[in-house]
Design an enzyme around this catalytic site. Structure first.
Site, mmCIF file in Angstrom:
data_model
loop_
_atom_site.group_PDB
_atom_site.id
_atom_site.type_symbol
_atom_site.label_atom_id
_atom_site.label_comp_id
_atom_site.label_asym_id
_atom_site.label_seq_id
_atom_site.Cartn_x
_atom_site.Cartn_y
_atom_site.Cartn_z
ATOM 1 N N ASP A 428 -3.126 -4.006 -2.072
ATOM 2 C CA ASP A 428 -4.170 -3.891 -1.060
ATOM 3 C C ASP A 428 -4.746 -5.266 -0.759
ATOM 4 O OD1 ASP A 428 -5.962 -2.674 0.696
ATOM 5 O OD2 ASP A 428 -6.324 -1.003 -0.669
ATOM 6 N N GLU A 431 -4.318 -9.139 3.603
ATOM 7 C CA GLU A 431 -4.484 -9.996 4.794
ATOM 8 C C GLU A 431 -5.009 -11.411 4.493
ATOM 9 O OE1 GLU A 431 -7.751 -7.359 4.061
ATOM 10 O OE2 GLU A 431 -5.751 -6.861 4.721
ATOM 11 N N ASP A 496 -7.636 0.673 7.283
ATOM 12 C CA ASP A 496 -8.677 1.678 7.060
ATOM 13 C C ASP A 496 -9.220 2.220 8.380
ATOM 14 O OD1 ASP A 496 -8.278 1.073 4.417
ATOM 15 O OD2 ASP A 496 -10.011 -0.241 4.260
#
Length: 791
Positions: A428, A431, A496
């Site tokens: 996760d 980025e 998300d």
């Protein structure tokens, strides 16, 4: 040498003569990446002080690099690129001062630029200081394809570093359309006329943006931009396509020409092969934010088996640890994860566990990592801890640009987590979520390398897993990408997103542009990840009864309908995964009526595993995605250039999801050049027309192209069970071919050619299917042929 950095060195010592990294508190020494294999340009040309390098990689792939520094012009490509240059099939000629490079696929001309005369009055005020450069690319027949007709190096200071805004301008035409550039969730397919901020941005208003600086044109070429900083792209705005990167000392880009599939083969050659994921990745992945205990995970897996529903992967999301960055598993909630995973495996279920790149100050590894210099730092060398603007207190970011830090991170995953029986890893915040702008990696400023992190972070785990678990096929769930990240075995998802109809509608074109960027494996959180509002804004009566799902949906009466429609769409995406911050996310959590609809598509997904897995193997061999905008397969049909709510799923299926509440009918455009069968009714239609399709809540509009072969598998509970071919559906109307592929689904033996391959051929005139290849698989296929009769 670090494999990632082949072609990735910082451009020559000191960057450009006289360029220094000046900071408010002093000078930070340049931290160069490992030296790379040198570029091998066919020629470096001087255009009045602008140096232009031309480097060839295949007959349809050429790289152009421009700088006022000759060494920079001749230097290797940056991060993400693996290919060696290759001059085979090319020749270099000079004519009237121009340099012309020619292959059997294209020609590239570096236009002669005469020495400028005395400037005019306007030139004295407005003319750029850079000596001009013009590059023209033509097709093999000599017709114009694209031209780079201007470049810029505008000096400015970024994060204390004297650098440039580096850009280039390309020609365009009135009937040209553009796709790719990673993930932009505004909900429009064609990028023409838009302003795209190509950078990783978790907080983008429509949903997270992800930058893959690869722009594909309907005219038969792609531009792959070689710069990882924040990049603005303006396709066909004011008669040109403009690229502008925030940090750089040169302009570097590749042009790949040909059909769409030839362009993706070129991307594959330059940046690496997309691996074949484990077969389980094509099945159903059950996720939730979050399962809090070991028993919950086991109970949910048992719930699927007790109900006879297929399931391949259970996901353990965040906060299973005792503290962020401890790299451990809380023994109070998960007393025996090894036993948990054994029980899952015994029932044919794999596991994915979320591993975050963040480390709290109070954690056991923080001081060690800080002392090593393996965390993101500010200009003073101080570790960056959290994000004040988002009240983010989740700790520091591991600096995955550092090979030693990557190796350490994988080692802790291997020893502390994989050793407990977990199969694969969810990386996760790739980025990363801790925005690097204004800070520093080991290789330089976070602004210079803004988009790089998802490549290096996933690579450390991919290479570590390959080395330490050589017989286990790798899989990484990741929410961002950069050039070359596809080679690390990622399943990418759209981050998300909200649990709304609007978000669902925007997912369709979002995914098509992502796959058009050279990344085949994309999906989304089915049902949306964010908190589910307990009230509704629906204006129409819900199509599914929510009364027996109140514990999950509250008064959000249309949510079971939304989840059902979303699951229908997800069935026809590369990754089928439900996720979200809801009380429950399982198939049976949304009421009996919704359960029946969802279960129908869950079983259909497993029937399509032979088709999907064969598509995955085809992508491994070719680089071409199998979830495709209609523009890829019907390039001569002008009606599909911006049709973003329909797509092809492999060569056979046309999918047209329902993305509006209370809707049971929609228009579907059937592209010209083919006949089409309604999958549910068998009714045949001629292409080139729009039809109205009735789609009650248990039906997604779904069509099959005439001249298609679809292998269908027998019912199974997971891909751990060998699946026989239950049917081979043939949709007549033209000759057809399909390559059916199968293997063990788990190991890397497929890379050595170990597997079963059968070539299926339908002779439409003779009305006969033939199979050549593996005898056992051929026999299954021929015994299961079903020729669909048009109605």
């Amino acid at each position: 040498m670090d494999r990632l950095n082949k072609g990735a060195r910082r451009w020559s010592a000191g960057l450009v003569s006289g360029l220094a990294l000046s900071l408010a508190t002093g000078v930070l020494a340049s931290l160069a990446a490992p030296m790379a294999v040198q570029a091998a340009p066919m020629a470096v040309m001087d255009r009045n002080g602008s140096y232009v390098s031309v480097e060839t990689y295949a007959p349809n792939i050429v790289r152009v690099t421009i700088s006022q520094d000759k060494d920079l012009a001749a230097a290797a490509p940056g991060y993400g690129f693996l290919a060696d240059s290759d001059v085979k099939g090319w020749r270099h000629d000079q004519k009237a001062g121009a340099d012309i490079f020619t292959s059997g696929a294209l020609s590239l001309e570096v236009v002669a630029q005469p020495w400028p005369g005395a400037p005019s009055q306007m030139d004295r005020y407005f003319a750029p200081a850079l000596p001009p450069v013009s590059v023209k690319v033509r097709k093999a027949d000599g017709s114009d394809l694209v031209a780079m007709n201007g470049w810029e190096m505008s000096p400015h200071v970024v994060n204390g570093e004297k650098t440039y805004q580096a850009g280039a301008s390309f020609s365009t035409s009135a009937d040209e359309h553009f796709y790719g550039l990673g993930q932009n969730q505004e909900g429009i397919l064609d990028l023409r006329g838009r302003a795209i901020d190509c950078k990783h941005h978790y907080d983008a208003p429509h949903g997270e943006t992800v930058c893959v600086p690869f722009l594909v044109s309907s005219k038969g070429y792609g531009v792959l931009w070689d710069n990882p900083s924040d990049t603005k792209v303006y396709p066909a705005v004011n008669g040109r396509t403009l690229w502008q990167s925030n940090v750089g000392e040169r302009v570097s880009f590749f042009v790949i020409t040909g059909s769409y599939d030839e362009i993706y083969a070129g991307y594959r050659k330059l940046t690496g092969v997309t691996p074949l994921p484990p077969k389980a990745a094509f099945g159903y992945i059950q996720s939730k934010a979050r399962y809090e205990t070991q028993q919950q995970i086991l109970d949910v897996a048992k719930g699927y088996r007790d109900r006879g529903y297929p399931l391949d992967i259970m996901v353990l999301d965040w906060f299973y640890w005792t503290r962020m960055g401890q790299m451990d598993i809380d023994p109070a909630a998960f007393p025996d994860p090894l036993a948990m995973n054994k029980e899952l495996h015994d029932n044919g279920v794999h596991s994915i566990i979320s591993v975050w790149p963040r480390f709290e100050k109070e954690g056991r590894y923080f001081n060690y990592l800080a002392d090593k210099g393996w965390l993101l730092k500010d200009k003073d060398g101080k570790v960056v801890d959290g994000l004040p603007f988002r009240s983010d207190r989740a700790g520091a970011l591991i600096d995955s640009t550092n090979p030693q830090a990557r190796e350490w991170f994988w080692g802790k995953i291997r020893d502390n987590i994989a050793s407990k029986g977990f199969d694969w890893f969810w990386l996760d915040e790739t980025e990363p979520d801790l925005v690097p702008d204004g800070y520093f990696y080991s290789i330089g400023s976070g602004d210079r390398y803004h988009n790089l992190f998802p490549l290096v972070h996933t690579q450390g785990v991919a290479e570590g897993s390959r080395r330490d678990r050589p017989d286990k096929r790798n899989l990484i769930l990741a929410r961002a990408a950069y050039i070359g990240a596809q080679r690390n075995g990622g399943l990418f998802w759209s981050s998300d997103i909200q649990p709304t109809w609007d978000a669902l509608k925007r997912q369709v074109p979002t995914g098509l542009n992502f796959t058009a960027s050279g990344f085949a494996y994309w999906g989304n959180d089915i049902g949306g990840w964010q908190w589910l509002p307990q009230s509704t804004t629906a204006t129409k009566a819900p199509l599914l009864d929510p009364s027996d799902a109140r514990a999950v949906v509250g008064q959000n009466n249309d949510y079971p309908e939304l989840l059902a429609r979303w699951f229908q769409y997800g069935t026809f995406t590369p990754t089928l995964r439900v996720h979200g911050m809801r009380k429950d996310t399982e198939v049976w959590a949304y009421g009996k009526q919704a359960e029946a609809v969802i279960a129908k598509y869950l079983k259909l997904r497993y029937a399509l595993i032979p088709y999907l897995y064969s598509m995955g193997h085809s992508t491994y061999e070719t680089g071409a995605p199998f979830m495709r905008g209609l523009f890829m397969d019907f390039p001569n049909d002008p009606k599909v250039v911006n049709l973003g709510d329909q797509y092809m799923f492999g060569p056979a299926f046309l999918v047209a999801p329902i993305t509006d509440q209370g809707v049971e009918d929609r228009d579907v455009y059937l592209p010209a050049g083919a006949d089409w069968y309604d999958y549910w009714t068998g009714k045949k239609f001629t292409g080139g027309q729009t039809i109205s399709v009735h789609a009650p809540i248990d039906t997604i509009p779904l069509f099959v192209r005439a001249g298609s072969i679809i292998p269908m598998g027998a019912p199974i509970q997971s891909t751990a069970t060998p699946q026989t071919i239950n049917a081979v559906k043939v949709y007549p109307g033209r000759d057809a071919d399909f390559t059916l592929y199968d293997d063990d689904g788990v190991t890397n033996a497929y890379e050595k050619g170990v597997g079963k391959t059968v070539k299926l051929h339908w002779d439409d005139k003779a009305g006969k299917l033939t199979a050549t290849g593996d005898k056992g698989l051929s026999a299954q296929a021929l015994a299961a042929v079903q020729v669909v009769s048009a109605r």
